[in-house]
Motif scaffolding. Sequence first.
Motif, PDB file in Angstrom:
ATOM      1  N   GLN A 176       0.825  -1.208   0.000  1.00 19.54           N
ATOM      2  CA  GLN A 176       0.000   0.000   0.000  1.00 19.54           C
ATOM      3  C   GLN A 176       0.863   1.263   0.000  1.00 19.54           C
ATOM      4  O   GLN A 176       0.520   2.261  -0.640  1.00 19.54           O
ATOM      5  N   LEU A 177       2.002   1.207   0.683  1.00 22.26           N
ATOM      6  CA  LEU A 177       2.865   2.384   0.801  1.00 22.26           C
ATOM      7  C   LEU A 177       3.864   2.481  -0.353  1.00 22.26           C
ATOM      8  O   LEU A 177       4.669   3.405  -0.399  1.00 22.26           O
ATOM      9  N   GLY A 178       3.784   1.518  -1.271  1.00 24.68           N
ATOM     10  CA  GLY A 178       4.619   1.611  -2.464  1.00 24.68           C
ATOM     11  C   GLY A 178       6.078   1.243  -2.238  1.00 24.68           C
ATOM     12  O   GLY A 178       6.943   1.665  -3.009  1.00 24.68           O
TER      13      GLY A 178
ATOM     14  N   ALA B 154      -4.695   7.266  -6.829  1.00 25.76           N
ATOM     15  CA  ALA B 154      -3.986   6.150  -7.460  1.00 25.76           C
ATOM     16  C   ALA B 154      -2.548   6.543  -7.791  1.00 25.76           C
ATOM     17  O   ALA B 154      -1.653   5.703  -7.793  1.00 25.76           O
ATOM     18  N   ASP B 155      -2.316   7.813  -8.094  1.00 29.13           N
ATOM     19  CA  ASP B 155      -0.964   8.259  -8.445  1.00 29.13           C
ATOM     20  C   ASP B 155      -0.866   9.766  -8.206  1.00 29.13           C
ATOM     21  O   ASP B 155      -1.847  10.396  -7.784  1.00 29.13           O
ATOM     22  N   GLY B 179      -0.999  12.774  -3.431  1.00 28.10           N
ATOM     23  CA  GLY B 179      -1.920  13.352  -4.410  1.00 28.10           C
ATOM     24  C   GLY B 179      -1.747  14.863  -4.530  1.00 28.10           C
ATOM     25  O   GLY B 179      -0.840  15.451  -3.932  1.00 28.10           O
ATOM     26  N   GLN B 180      -2.619  15.485  -5.336  1.00 29.92           N
ATOM     27  CA  GLN B 180      -2.576  16.937  -5.537  1.00 29.92           C
ATOM     28  C   GLN B 180      -3.723  17.603  -4.781  1.00 29.92           C
ATOM     29  O   GLN B 180      -4.873  17.182  -4.919  1.00 29.92           O
ATOM     30  N   LYS B 181      -3.397  18.654  -4.029  1.00 29.39           N
ATOM     31  CA  LYS B 181      -4.451  19.456  -3.398  1.00 29.39           C
ATOM     32  C   LYS B 181      -4.942  20.490  -4.406  1.00 29.39           C
ATOM     33  O   LYS B 181      -4.137  21.251  -4.948  1.00 29.39           O
ATOM     34  N   VAL B 182      -6.240  20.484  -4.658  1.00 29.98           N
ATOM     35  CA  VAL B 182      -6.821  21.478  -5.559  1.00 29.98           C
ATOM     36  C   VAL B 182      -7.732  22.354  -4.702  1.00 29.98           C
ATOM     37  O   VAL B 182      -8.835  21.954  -4.331  1.00 29.98           O
ATOM     38  N   GLY B 183      -7.245  23.535  -4.359  1.00 26.36           N
ATOM     39  CA  GLY B 183      -7.977  24.383  -3.413  1.00 26.36           C
ATOM     40  C   GLY B 183      -9.078  25.187  -4.090  1.00 26.36           C
ATOM     41  O   GLY B 183      -8.918  25.651  -5.216  1.00 26.36           O
ATOM     42  N   TYR B 184     -10.199  25.319  -3.413  1.00 28.99           N
ATOM     43  CA  TYR B 184     -11.211  26.304  -3.854  1.00 28.99           C
ATOM     44  C   TYR B 184     -11.487  27.221  -2.666  1.00 28.99           C
ATOM     45  O   TYR B 184     -11.543  26.777  -1.527  1.00 28.99           O
ATOM     46  N   TYR B 185     -11.629  28.518  -2.970  1.00 29.74           N
ATOM     47  CA  TYR B 185     -11.793  29.496  -1.895  1.00 29.74           C
ATOM     48  C   TYR B 185     -13.243  29.618  -1.465  1.00 29.74           C
ATOM     49  O   TYR B 185     -14.153  29.659  -2.296  1.00 29.74           O
ATOM     50  N   LEU B 186     -13.424  29.709  -0.153  1.00 27.11           N
ATOM     51  CA  LEU B 186     -14.732  30.064   0.400  1.00 27.11           C
ATOM     52  C   LEU B 186     -14.785  31.592   0.483  1.00 27.11           C
ATOM     53  O   LEU B 186     -13.754  32.255   0.592  1.00 27.11           O
ATOM     54  N   ASP B 187     -16.006  32.110   0.423  1.00 26.63           N
ATOM     55  CA  ASP B 187     -16.199  33.560   0.313  1.00 26.63           C
ATOM     56  C   ASP B 187     -16.445  34.162   1.697  1.00 26.63           C
ATOM     57  O   ASP B 187     -17.573  34.186   2.193  1.00 26.63           O
ATOM     58  N   GLU B 188     -15.378  34.677   2.313  1.00 30.40           N
ATOM     59  CA  GLU B 188     -15.464  35.154   3.689  1.00 30.40           C
ATOM     60  C   GLU B 188     -16.531  36.223   3.854  1.00 30.40           C
ATOM     61  O   GLU B 188     -17.312  36.175   4.806  1.00 30.40           O
ATOM     62  N   LYS B 189     -16.543  37.168   2.926  1.00 27.00           N
ATOM     63  CA  LYS B 189     -17.474  38.315   3.076  1.00 27.00           C
ATOM     64  C   LYS B 189     -18.924  37.861   2.995  1.00 27.00           C
ATOM     65  O   LYS B 189     -19.837  38.555   3.433  1.00 27.00           O
ATOM     66  N   LEU B 207      -7.368  21.148 -14.186  1.00 22.50           N
ATOM     67  CA  LEU B 207      -7.381  20.312 -15.393  1.00 22.50           C
ATOM     68  C   LEU B 207      -6.352  20.831 -16.395  1.00 22.50           C
ATOM     69  O   LEU B 207      -5.628  20.057 -17.015  1.00 22.50           O
ATOM     70  N   GLU B 208      -6.255  22.155 -16.515  1.00 17.06           N
ATOM     71  CA  GLU B 208      -5.268  22.744 -17.431  1.00 17.06           C
ATOM     72  C   GLU B 208      -3.840  22.406 -17.011  1.00 17.06           C
ATOM     73  O   GLU B 208      -2.947  22.308 -17.844  1.00 17.06           O
ATOM     74  N   ASN B 209      -3.659  22.225 -15.697  1.00 19.32           N
ATOM     75  CA  ASN B 209      -2.330  21.855 -15.200  1.00 19.32           C
ATOM     76  C   ASN B 209      -2.070  20.350 -15.296  1.00 19.32           C
ATOM     77  O   ASN B 209      -1.060  19.859 -14.788  1.00 19.32           O
ATOM     78  N   GLY B 210      -3.019  19.613 -15.878  1.00 18.65           N
ATOM     79  CA  GLY B 210      -2.806  18.183 -16.067  1.00 18.65           C
ATOM     80  C   GLY B 210      -3.195  17.339 -14.866  1.00 18.65           C
ATOM     81  O   GLY B 210      -2.880  16.145 -14.811  1.00 18.65           O
ATOM     82  N   THR B 211      -3.877  17.939 -13.897  1.00 16.73           N
ATOM     83  CA  THR B 211      -4.309  17.166 -12.722  1.00 16.73           C
ATOM     84  C   THR B 211      -5.586  16.393 -13.058  1.00 16.73           C
ATOM     85  O   THR B 211      -6.480  16.911 -13.730  1.00 16.73           O
ATOM     86  N   ASN B 212      -5.624  15.158 -12.621  1.00 14.27           N
ATOM     87  CA  ASN B 212      -6.790  14.300 -12.809  1.00 14.27           C
ATOM     88  C   ASN B 212      -7.664  14.433 -11.564  1.00 14.27           C
ATOM     89  O   ASN B 212      -7.496  13.713 -10.593  1.00 14.27           O
TER      90      ASN B 212
END
Lengths: 476, 476
Positions: A176-178, B154-155, B179-189, B207-212
């Motif tokens: 699992q940890l590769g 998976a990768d 994995g990759q963190k894909v952040g979305y901002y919450l609207d504080e105001k 997606l443009e950066n190639g992230t699945n």
Amino acid sequence: MEYAVRGTVVIAADRINDELKAEQSMGAESKYKFQKIIYTNIGNPQSVGQQPLTWPRQVLALIDLPDEEGINHPNIQNIFPSDAIARARTIKIGLGGNGSGAYSHSKGIKMFREDVCTFLQNRDGIDVPTDVENIFLSNGASAAIFNLLTSLIADNKCGIMIPIPQYPIYSASVEQLGGQKVGYYLDEKNKWNLSIDELERSLKEALENGTNVVAFVLINPGNPTGAVLTKQTVQDVVKFCSKHNLVLLADEVYQENVYNEQDKFYSCKRAAYDCGLLETNSIELASFHSTSKGVFGECGRRGGYMELTGFDENIKNQLYKLASASLCSTVNGQCMTSLMCRGPSPDDVSYESHEKEKLDIFNSLKKRSKIVNDGLNSIDGFSCQPAQGAMYCFPSIDNMPMKAINEAAEQNITPDTLYALSLLERTGICVVPASGFGQRPGRYGFRTTFLPSEDDMAYSVNAMKDHHKEFCQKYA
Amino acid sequence: MEYAVRGTVVIAADRINDELKAEQSMGAESKYKFQKIIYTNIGNPQSVGQQPLTWPRQVLALIDLPDEEGINHPNIQNIFPSDAIARARTIKIGLGGNGSGAYSHSKGIKMFREDVCTFLQNRDGIDVPTDVENIFLSNGASAAIFNLLTSLIADNKCGIMIPIPQYPIYSASVEQLGGQKVGYYLDEKNKWNLSIDELERSLKEALENGTNVVAFVLINPGNPTGAVLTKQTVQDVVKFCSKHNLVLLADEVYQENVYNEQDKFYSCKRAAYDCGLLETNSIELASFHSTSKGVFGECGRRGGYMELTGFDENIKNQLYKLASASLCSTVNGQCMTSLMCRGPSPDDVSYESHEKEKLDIFNSLKKRSKIVNDGLNSIDGFSCQPAQGAMYCFPSIDNMPMKAINEAAEQNITPDTLYALSLLERTGICVVPASGFGQRPGRYGFRTTFLPSEDDMAYSVNAMKDHHKEFCQKYA
């Protein structure tokens, strides 16, 4: 990732178990020749009739009860012994007013870790103090093993030396940890002992393949083998790890399950001390223990600990962060770990009954280990090394019919899976195919616990004998 | 990997706590201006004075006691109410004779999973039955979240959409799993609401950066924001996930912590139903709940569950294998989950007192949320969105002095870490820097719970006010 002790055969057993219950509730005739499943697939004593130890359960209950309904209730002494009440009071103070319902420190409650330290000092009798900061309480041993492997496997070149056969948490976690599994064979003919020559061979081969071998797993007493290693062997292992800079993972969860006087359990920490490796700080050792085994058998509690010796601060900090990410291990399991490490004192009212309960369980385990071991060896075509420790027998089926081997290949399963499924369907006995633990090519067998009742184990051995004859005839 | 709620500031707080205790035990004069640490770093109600609910603890204690010392003891009714004894008896039957000390099924005890199903049916009031095979009981919500992320990543191209700010288990787990963190901002105001435009922007960029991008995390009610999302927003989110084939992780552990009549909790499952996505099987939804929050606050118990909706069998099998690798979650925590989902019935003797205890805790949480929220907003330079739900306020420090920002850069820490350490050393209040949860560049702040007593929270708000003035002067 496969996890044999909860794999194909067990899933089939659960299905048959449901069928049996449905048949019985409808009063229908059964399509099976047995009334129940005998689960011998997993070291889970209380699922097959072992009674919990009374005193630890009384303390646990009092810790969970609010003070006014528990330790301070006017009638509490009519139900609970005074030493359980006193210990619960002490623990509640140790919990710092937080009780058992609060997250603890991520390493666990300090007072409980101190109990572990005292236990280790008494067990090993060495003059190197055990540091409470090196103790991590964990959800069983499994969680600590997984976290340590996580911190050791930096990339897919990292290799972990694992015995063959082994308990599947190691192979499953490394996959699992590769990381890379670097197997070393145990010597079946020599009571599943290990030899340094084989360790050197395995290590050399891995290094030649470009694997960066970082750690070594020792399971003692052995699972699934039941072997108890000698003092000399354990010393050889710690020296081997020190020489090659391998982190030693010492899986010692069966340390109380040693059945013969002459086979005393000898810890890796004590071996490292005796070899002078602690003094020179020349070994990194992580040892694991659990409330699930021994005579407690409190598997559902998920209590356990890891002790680190000789680790550098960076890895310790990383392990603390990993522990933090799951906040803390279950406080109820932490309590049980403390009670396992520190029972009632000799002058407490529960002392004698507690010691007697423990001894009775131990003696019964010892007796069952012999029933099963002797029984398996009486089967023509079987050979089984002595179960010196742990909770398992791991027989070899020496006369697996070629037709069965071919049939298994057609079904895309291992021959011993075919065998275990046949045993299950004909007798109701649920074992784990030996292939789930690893073995030399061409060997076949299974692992069985000796945990069910003496009657069930006696039935099992006879049923296994009849089934083996039948199986060999079928595939003759 | 960082885990802010147990990070730098908390470690400093523990150190000061030890110093204070040492000073006090020696009768020495203190170098600090306060007598104790007020921990507001973590949602751990019972560590700061919340009392456990009586009835669930009584049932737990009876389950753990051996029958003859518990439910069958002749004097048991002198201590325990009849409905606690009756429930314990029912549960002991449901445990199939195994008791709480045996490993359970890896998904958890079936009877307890049935309780979860009934709870979900009643909560959502929809005509789609909840399948017991889709419920996984887990060690808190954390373990289930980690296992699900393990099966999804998976990768290193796999991305998970995570709110900013977020609870750090998501960022820490995704990092650990590669994995990759894909952040979305919450609207504080806008009371930390989320907008579909921002979700589309974030997804498009990834997606443009190639992230699945494979999954989306929603925390509702929000941690650390305290926001409670509207019906419309939750529906927008489920439609967004369905449209883009994202697995939706619905972190709904604060579902009972909603403080205003008009802000009713609306589950993702109900939203998926209302949008017709269940009928067409066009969403994969995993929702999480826990015994740690709500009014139970049983963090140390490590109880929780995950419900899967619309998942294919392959992933469900993989999750079952992952659960098997740690054998089972703590049975004690599983019991508490069951008791949270199914309290005493209206005609049981404990019903009224149980409901009153729950309501008292809820009302007190609501009151404290207002004390802290109003208090923070009264500080010149602070702004804090309303804490509609959960257990936290997440104020912004709008006038962080430039000199402090420079000083932090020199110390290689974030400005809000510098601020939180200063607050700790001057007042004894332990908060978590907002940077530990993520925020827009140039924003500074912290997260505080409103869990300590009303007196402690009143002191805290005043001390924060004084400290802010002092801090701004120091770095003017």
